[in-house]
Write a protein that holds these residues in place. Structure first.
Motif, PDB file in Angstrom:
ATOM      1  N   GLU A 187      28.937  29.779  44.017  1.00 57.83           N
ATOM      2  CA  GLU A 187      29.986  30.256  43.120  1.00 57.83           C
ATOM      3  C   GLU A 187      30.799  31.372  43.782  1.00 57.83           C
ATOM      4  OE1 GLU A 187      30.634  28.687  40.316  1.00 57.83           O
ATOM      5  OE2 GLU A 187      28.985  27.370  40.903  1.00 57.83           O
ATOM      6  N   TYR A 188      30.138  32.230  44.537  1.00 61.69           N
ATOM      7  CA  TYR A 188      30.817  33.337  45.223  1.00 61.69           C
ATOM      8  C   TYR A 188      31.823  32.789  46.235  1.00 61.69           C
ATOM      9  CZ  TYR A 188      31.160  37.982  47.408  1.00 61.69           C
ATOM     10  OH  TYR A 188      31.606  39.192  47.888  1.00 61.69           O
ATOM     11  N   ALA A 189      31.394  31.769  46.997  1.00 61.08           N
ATOM     12  CA  ALA A 189      32.295  31.171  47.980  1.00 61.08           C
ATOM     13  C   ALA A 189      33.453  30.445  47.294  1.00 61.08           C
ATOM     14  CB  ALA A 189      31.521  30.198  48.873  1.00 61.08           C
ATOM     15  N   GLU A 190      33.184  29.807  46.146  1.00 65.84           N
ATOM     16  CA  GLU A 190      34.233  29.097  45.426  1.00 65.84           C
ATOM     17  C   GLU A 190      35.278  30.072  44.891  1.00 65.84           C
ATOM     18  OE1 GLU A 190      36.290  25.817  43.990  1.00 65.84           O
ATOM     19  OE2 GLU A 190      34.579  25.911  45.364  1.00 65.84           O
ATOM     20  N   LEU A 191      34.821  31.226  44.387  1.00 68.82           N
ATOM     21  CA  LEU A 191      35.752  32.213  43.853  1.00 68.82           C
ATOM     22  C   LEU A 191      36.623  32.821  44.942  1.00 68.82           C
ATOM     23  CD1 LEU A 191      33.522  34.080  41.248  1.00 68.82           C
ATOM     24  CD2 LEU A 191      35.475  32.615  40.768  1.00 68.82           C
ATOM     25  N   ALA A 192      36.163  32.792  46.178  1.00 63.92           N
ATOM     26  CA  ALA A 192      36.945  33.367  47.278  1.00 63.92           C
ATOM     27  C   ALA A 192      38.122  32.483  47.675  1.00 63.92           C
ATOM     28  CB  ALA A 192      36.045  33.611  48.488  1.00 63.92           C
ATOM     29  N   LYS A 193      38.165  31.245  47.170  1.00 64.38           N
ATOM     30  CA  LYS A 193      39.251  30.335  47.523  1.00 64.38           C
ATOM     31  C   LYS A 193      40.461  30.552  46.616  1.00 64.38           C
ATOM     32  CE  LYS A 193      35.969  26.687  48.810  1.00 64.38           C
ATOM     33  NZ  LYS A 193      35.512  25.304  48.480  1.00 64.38           N
ATOM     34  N   PRO A 194      41.677  30.283  47.102  1.00 67.26           N
ATOM     35  CA  PRO A 194      42.852  30.309  46.216  1.00 67.26           C
ATOM     36  C   PRO A 194      42.748  29.180  45.186  1.00 67.26           C
ATOM     37  CG  PRO A 194      43.491  30.384  48.536  1.00 67.26           C
ATOM     38  CD  PRO A 194      42.045  30.031  48.498  1.00 67.26           C
ATOM     39  N   HIS A 195      43.222  29.454  43.966  1.00 69.33           N
ATOM     40  CA  HIS A 195      43.167  28.462  42.893  1.00 69.33           C
ATOM     41  C   HIS A 195      44.541  28.347  42.239  1.00 69.33           C
ATOM     42  CE1 HIS A 195      38.777  27.814  42.770  1.00 69.33           C
ATOM     43  NE2 HIS A 195      38.712  29.082  43.162  1.00 69.33           N
ATOM     44  N   GLU A 196      45.066  27.124  42.216  1.00 69.49           N
ATOM     45  CA  GLU A 196      46.326  26.867  41.530  1.00 69.49           C
ATOM     46  C   GLU A 196      46.130  27.033  40.024  1.00 69.49           C
ATOM     47  OE1 GLU A 196      49.315  26.204  42.557  1.00 69.49           O
ATOM     48  OE2 GLU A 196      49.126  25.593  44.668  1.00 69.49           O
ATOM     49  N   LEU A 197      46.999  27.811  39.394  1.00 64.29           N
ATOM     50  CA  LEU A 197      46.928  28.005  37.951  1.00 64.29           C
ATOM     51  C   LEU A 197      47.677  26.886  37.230  1.00 64.29           C
ATOM     52  CD1 LEU A 197      47.528  31.855  37.768  1.00 64.29           C
ATOM     53  CD2 LEU A 197      45.369  30.642  37.588  1.00 64.29           C
ATOM     54  N   PRO A 198      47.243  26.550  36.027  1.00 66.43           N
ATOM     55  CA  PRO A 198      47.913  25.465  35.308  1.00 66.43           C
ATOM     56  C   PRO A 198      49.323  25.849  34.874  1.00 66.43           C
ATOM     57  CG  PRO A 198      46.256  26.515  33.922  1.00 66.43           C
ATOM     58  CD  PRO A 198      46.098  27.098  35.295  1.00 66.43           C
ATOM     59  N   VAL A 206      41.001  35.677  43.604  1.00 70.87           N
ATOM     60  CA  VAL A 206      40.023  36.549  42.948  1.00 70.87           C
ATOM     61  C   VAL A 206      39.579  37.672  43.869  1.00 70.87           C
ATOM     62  CG1 VAL A 206      37.763  36.604  41.814  1.00 70.87           C
ATOM     63  CG2 VAL A 206      39.287  34.655  41.476  1.00 70.87           C
ATOM     64  N   ARG A 207      39.371  37.383  45.147  1.00 74.68           N
ATOM     65  CA  ARG A 207      38.961  38.353  46.163  1.00 74.68           C
ATOM     66  C   ARG A 207      37.666  39.075  45.790  1.00 74.68           C
ATOM     67  NH1 ARG A 207      43.076  38.380  49.668  1.00 74.68           N
ATOM     68  NH2 ARG A 207      45.214  38.139  48.942  1.00 74.68           N
ATOM     69  N   PRO A 208      36.524  38.381  45.735  1.00 72.88           N
ATOM     70  CA  PRO A 208      35.249  39.042  45.419  1.00 72.88           C
ATOM     71  C   PRO A 208      34.781  39.927  46.568  1.00 72.88           C
ATOM     72  CG  PRO A 208      34.868  36.759  46.032  1.00 72.88           C
ATOM     73  CD  PRO A 208      36.365  36.936  45.962  1.00 72.88           C
ATOM     74  N   SER A 209      34.113  41.039  46.234  1.00 76.18           N
ATOM     75  CA  SER A 209      33.645  41.960  47.270  1.00 76.18           C
ATOM     76  C   SER A 209      32.232  42.475  47.022  1.00 76.18           C
ATOM     77  CB  SER A 209      34.604  43.153  47.386  1.00 76.18           C
ATOM     78  OG  SER A 209      34.737  43.834  46.153  1.00 76.18           O
ATOM     79  N   GLY A 210      31.560  42.042  45.969  1.00 78.34           N
ATOM     80  CA  GLY A 210      30.199  42.500  45.723  1.00 78.34           C
ATOM     81  C   GLY A 210      29.719  42.073  44.350  1.00 78.34           C
ATOM     82  N   ILE A 211      28.392  42.193  44.125  1.00 79.66           N
ATOM     83  CA  ILE A 211      27.772  41.828  42.851  1.00 79.66           C
ATOM     84  C   ILE A 211      26.749  42.880  42.488  1.00 79.66           C
ATOM     85  CG2 ILE A 211      26.472  40.065  41.592  1.00 79.66           C
ATOM     86  CD1 ILE A 211      27.527  37.969  43.424  1.00 79.66           C
ATOM     87  N   ALA A 212      26.710  43.233  41.195  1.00 80.10           N
ATOM     88  CA  ALA A 212      25.713  44.163  40.664  1.00 80.10           C
ATOM     89  C   ALA A 212      25.001  43.496  39.492  1.00 80.10           C
ATOM     90  CB  ALA A 212      26.365  45.470  40.211  1.00 80.10           C
ATOM     91  N   GLN A 213      23.733  43.855  39.278  1.00 79.45           N
ATOM     92  CA  GLN A 213      22.957  43.318  38.163  1.00 79.45           C
ATOM     93  C   GLN A 213      22.800  44.365  37.075  1.00 79.45           C
ATOM     94  OE1 GLN A 213      18.980  42.042  39.072  1.00 79.45           O
ATOM     95  NE2 GLN A 213      18.434  41.722  36.944  1.00 79.45           N
ATOM     96  N   GLY A 214      22.959  43.919  35.851  1.00 80.74           N
ATOM     97  CA  GLY A 214      22.737  44.781  34.695  1.00 80.74           C
ATOM     98  C   GLY A 214      21.479  44.379  33.956  1.00 80.74           C
TER      99      GLY A 214
END
Length: 424
Positions: A187-198, A206-214
């Motif tokens: 999912e992290y790799a998928e979010l890093a890709k450009p996505h055409e909006l409808p 999205v440009r993800p750069s990290g994940i934290a757990q709550g």
């Protein structure tokens, strides 16, 4: 007659907003739900029914003991606190007392309850911690030997036989618990890709750069782990920016006070060429266009009509309208040299500002109203066959805009809830 040129430097005035390059990443909070039915199904498929088979264990003058242990179906649920995952199964043993001369002369069927407890707190590697297994005998085993003259309680022997099986079972169950890291990596790799909006709304980065757990919690139906994705989301007119190389998944950090809702600052890139006059500028100023802009403001070139024809350059800032549907140029300033030329031509500064202020506008694709309607439609498009994304926008407001090169950057602040449901 040209009153100024495009090379006129911008005035040294303070920008009203922080440069967009210094904006901190936002946090998109996602509640990841793993159905307990899926965990139970994977355990049932991977752990054999026969969990122990021990033969020839000496019981002294009574001979030796052959023991088999079979497990029953698994049941999975929360602990009393709801903070741990508990897996239970009944263990049914068949113990036979035997001798080499008489064969097996007595048997019993002790029973035990096995409980595996797992704290649903992911480690830095995104995997669940090692489980803790306890086995409690609920029915013991007694047999008679030597024609009934000797009664043997084989319960301690059977408990000793179970002890090494407990350690082995802990290891096997730990290996069969859901491994979230591969799914999170995908999912992290998928979010890093450009996505055409409808509907031609542009391209989402999205440009993800990290994940934290709550906090994590277990109900009768699912294990829920709250995660926050650090992102710097942007919306561009087209997906023409080269895709960034996928970055490795960073180690997971921990935030026990993480709120259930995430807050995002979304930047929309608006080409300066999109700015146009919403109303006629008047006979004295028949046309105007944005020439360029930077963090100090936008340079607008207005055509001057009448006895003195030509152009005049003024400087202003991009501002969102009250409803966040457009950017408008305002807060204009005229340089002293330009003001003197206008005065000589009989045109007052007030006339110029009145003709331009609020008239040059650019429509936005990402608006507070559209965000509330678009996110529930966008998230399913980002879903996969294994993970379904759903969510709602709780609040959306237009914040500010800055200028950079040949485009304006409009920032929209969004507070939202997102749920990622793993397929059962």
């Amino acid at each position: 007659m040209t009153l100024s040129s495009a090379s006129t430097p911008l005035p040294a005035v303070e920008a009203p907003h922080e440069p967009v390059q210094k904006l901190r990443p936002s946090r998109a909070v996602v509640a990841v739900e793993v159905p307990l039915a899926r965990i139970r199904r994977e355990l049932e498929a991977s752990i054999p029914v026969r969990v122990a088979d021990d033969r020839g264990r000496s019981i002294g003058v009574a001979g030796y003991l052959d023991t088999t242990v079979d497990r029953g179906p698994f049941s999975i649920g929360p602990s009393a606190s709801g903070n741990e995952l508990v897996v239970r199964t009944k263990l049914t043993a068949v113990a036979r007392a035997c001798t080499s001369s008489r064969g097996c002369y007595a048997s019993c069927s002790p029973e035990a309850i096995a409980e595996v407890t797992v704290a649903p707190e992911l480690g830095a590697d995104y995997n669940l911690p090692a489980p803790h297994l306890t086995v409690r005998l609920v029915r013991g085993c007694r047999v008679s030997a030597l024609g009934g003259f000797l009664s043997l309680d084989l319960t301690p022997t059977i408990e000793a036989q179970l002890a090494p099986q407990v350690a082995r079972a802990e290891h096997e169950i730990a290996a069969r618990l859901p491994h979230l890291r591969p799914r999170i990596e995908r999912e992290y790799a998928e979010l890093a890709k450009p996505h055409e909006l409808p509907l031609g709304a542009g391209c989402a980065l999205v440009r993800p750069s990290g994940i934290a757990q709550g906090p994590a919690h277990v109900t009768t139906d699912a294990l829920t782990v709250r995660l926050a994705l650090l992102v710097s989301p942007e919306v561009r007119p087209q997906c023409d920016t080269p895709a960034a190389l996928p970055s490795p998944l960073p180690p997971l950090t921990n935030d026990p006070r993480m709120p259930p809702s995430g807050e995002l600052d979304i930047l929309e890139h608006v080409p300066l060429a999109r700015f146009g006059a919403s109303k006629g500028l008047g006979a004295s100023f028949p046309a105007a266009a944005v020439v360029r802009g930077d963090l100090r403001g936008a340079q607008v070139r207005a055509s001057v009509a009448g006895e003195l024809c030509g152009d005049v350059d003024v400087h202003g800032y991009a501002l969102p309208t009250d409803d966040g549907s457009e950017l408008t140029l305002g807060l204009f300033r005229i340089e002293e040299a330009e003001r003197a030329r206008l005065t000589a031509a009989g045109i007052t500064e007030k006339e110029v500002l009145a003709a331009l202020d609020g008239r040059l506008r650019a429509p936005l694709k990402i608006t507070p109203g559209r965000m509330k309607a678009a996110l529930p439609a966008l998230l399913p498009a980002l879903s996969t066959s294994d993970v379904t994304l759903t969510g709602n926008v709780l609040e959306a407001t237009s914040k500010e805009a800055t200028l950079e090169g040949d485009e304006a950057l409009a920032k929209t602040h969004v507070r939202l809830d997102v749920v990622a449901k793993v397929a059962p």
